[in-house]
Design a protein around this motif. Structure first.
Motif, PDB file in Angstrom:
ATOM      1  N   VAL A   1     -56.109  69.146  10.951  1.00 23.39           N
ATOM      2  CA  VAL A   1     -56.612  69.523  12.407  1.00 23.39           C
ATOM      3  C   VAL A   1     -57.301  70.638  12.735  1.00 23.39           C
ATOM      4  O   VAL A   1     -57.941  70.894  13.543  1.00 23.39           O
ATOM      5  CB  VAL A   1     -55.332  69.551  13.284  1.00 23.39           C
ATOM      6  N   GLY A   2     -57.285  71.712  11.645  1.00 21.24           N
ATOM      7  CA  GLY A   2     -57.832  72.767  11.680  1.00 21.24           C
ATOM      8  C   GLY A   2     -56.679  74.210  11.969  1.00 21.24           C
ATOM      9  O   GLY A   2     -55.656  73.972  11.790  1.00 21.24           O
ATOM     10  N   THR A   3     -57.506  75.474  11.913  1.00 21.35           N
ATOM     11  CA  THR A   3     -56.589  76.478  11.988  1.00 21.35           C
ATOM     12  C   THR A   3     -57.165  77.693  12.679  1.00 21.35           C
ATOM     13  O   THR A   3     -58.504  77.501  13.036  1.00 21.35           O
ATOM     14  CB  THR A   3     -55.960  76.916  10.813  1.00 21.35           C
ATOM     15  N   MET A   4     -56.533  78.672  13.145  1.00 22.83           N
ATOM     16  CA  MET A   4     -57.037  79.888  13.668  1.00 22.83           C
ATOM     17  C   MET A   4     -57.472  80.738  12.543  1.00 22.83           C
ATOM     18  O   MET A   4     -56.633  81.021  11.645  1.00 22.83           O
ATOM     19  CB  MET A   4     -55.862  80.743  14.532  1.00 22.83           C
ATOM     20  N   ILE A   5     -58.695  81.480  12.794  1.00 20.25           N
ATOM     21  CA  ILE A   5     -59.161  82.184  11.750  1.00 20.25           C
ATOM     22  C   ILE A   5     -59.508  83.586  12.396  1.00 20.25           C
ATOM     23  O   ILE A   5     -59.954  83.631  13.709  1.00 20.25           O
ATOM     24  CB  ILE A   5     -60.243  81.737  10.785  1.00 20.25           C
ATOM     25  N   TYR A   6     -59.501  84.813  11.673  1.00 22.82           N
ATOM     26  CA  TYR A   6     -59.756  86.063  12.319  1.00 22.82           C
ATOM     27  C   TYR A   6     -61.200  86.370  12.551  1.00 22.82           C
ATOM     28  O   TYR A   6     -61.612  86.285  10.774  1.00 22.82           O
ATOM     29  CB  TYR A   6     -58.947  87.157  11.958  1.00 22.82           C
TER      30      TYR A   6
ATOM     31  N   GLN B   1     -65.820  89.902  15.848  1.00 25.15           N
ATOM     32  CA  GLN B   1     -65.506  89.943  17.312  1.00 25.15           C
ATOM     33  C   GLN B   1     -64.197  90.516  17.318  1.00 25.15           C
ATOM     34  O   GLN B   1     -63.880  90.713  18.402  1.00 25.15           O
ATOM     35  CB  GLN B   1     -65.598  88.393  17.675  1.00 25.15           C
ATOM     36  N   SER B   2     -63.507  90.801  16.346  1.00 30.06           N
ATOM     37  CA  SER B   2     -62.101  91.395  16.311  1.00 30.06           C
ATOM     38  C   SER B   2     -61.309  90.368  16.940  1.00 30.06           C
ATOM     39  O   SER B   2     -60.328  90.981  17.930  1.00 30.06           O
ATOM     40  CB  SER B   2     -62.231  92.713  16.888  1.00 30.06           C
TER      41      SER B   2
END
Length: 327
Positions: free
Chosen positions: A87-92, A96-97
């Motif tokens: 499904v995907g994920t959150m990446i930093y 853009q911090s």
């Protein structure tokens, strides 16, 4: 500028014939499998294909995707696959911090879930949300999927090592479970000749657009089905739950659970699609019977006693189709 006018029914029928012709440039035989994939596409129903290796399940789906103007993704299910891989994920984002979403392969119109039964429960749970709700959740945010959205899954019935049985709730989300059989001798001869020629490349051209698919769905909605046949569908469904009430006493002891209400919905939709593909605007009893096995087989849960006595869901379905009258 005037918006494009929807195609007429004859135009749609001609395009569907072109789809079969284009896929036939690459895939020999397997007309039945392609027919079921199109029924799923035109009714919004997910399809599960089961068959031994080498029967062109993956090839047929990937070739079909090239004939459609749709976004296609293939996911190879493995024991170490993670929900975020799907499904995907959150990446930093350091520039853009802040965190941003990286969407996974589930964000496609056609998703090939290859060997779907090789991944554990967490991955199946993520796939289940996408199949049922047409959305996925990443972090605390829910994202709708682009329509049309269809999961075409394959599984191998031979190897059991490293596989996980699909949850009943997920199996029920598949409109049809299609058993893919061996080719006829003449078809296998053609496959052998094509593949022996290492320079052979089957090129296909796109035929159907999103607008065509939605237009065909509207036409299928307008296919007429009589109240008598609607009641016949209900009787077929109830016969899987209480066989004894339909003069099928010999099966009563083997049935743990009959099919869910999703089966009657799927039978109704699939029968209309069969009629449309046969270029009719009305449903015949034969249309219902043609898809009954594929719609019902994976939804009937038999007990261990049935396995011990060699009773299959196919046996029960065949008996139901013989015994249940059309009144």
């Amino acid at each position: 500028m005037m918006p494009p006018q929807p195609a007429s029914v004859p135009d749609y029928q001609q395009k569907i014939k072109q789809v079969f012709a284009e896929v036939g440039k690459v895939v020999v035989g397997q007309h039945y499998m392609l027919n079921r994939l199109l029924i799923g596409l035109f009714t919004g129903g997910h399809i599960l294909l089961e068959g031994v290796p080498g029967l062109a399940k993956t090839l047929t789906i990937s070739t079909l995707s090239k004939v459609l103007h749709l976004h296609f993704q293939r996911v190879q299910f493995t024991p170490d696959l993670l929900p975020s891989d799907l499904v995907g994920t959150m990446i930093y984002n350091q520039n853009q911090s802040e965190f941003e979403v990286k969407k996974g392969p589930i964000f496609a119109n056609l998703v090939l879930a290859d060997e779907v039964n090789r991944s554990p429960a967490k991955v199946q749970s993520a796939l289940l949300e996408a199949m049922q709700e047409k959305q996925v959740t990443i972090g605390e945010t829910t994202y709708p999927l682009d329509l049309p959205f269809l999961v075409l899954a394959t599984q191998n019935p031979v190897e059991q090592e490293g596989t996980y049985p699909l949850p009943e709730a997920q199996v029920d989300r598949f409109m049809m479970k299609v058993y893919v059989d061996y080719l006829k001798k003449t078809d296998e001869l053609e496959v052998m000749r094509r593949m022996a020629n290492m320079s052979y490349v089957g090129e296909v051209s796109p035929v159907l657009t999103k607008e065509d698919i939605f237009g065909i769905r509207q036409q299928i909605n307008q296919v007429q089905i009589s109240e008598t046949l609607e009641k016949y569908i209900i009787e077929l469904v109830f016969a899987t739950r209480k066989p004894a009430e339909y003069d099928l006493t010999e099966f009563q002891q083997y049935v743990q659970f009959g099919v869910s209400p999703r089966a009657s919905i799927a039978l109704h939709r699939a029968a209309k699609a069969v009629a449309f593909l046969d270029e009719r605007d009305y449903v015949l009893p034969e249309d219902i019977k043609e898809v009954a096995t594929d719609v019902l087989n994976h939804r009937i849960l038999l007990n261990y006693e049935a396995e011990a006595d060699g009773i299959r869901t196919q046996d029960l379905i065949e008996a139901i189709l013989r015994k249940v009258p059309i009144s």
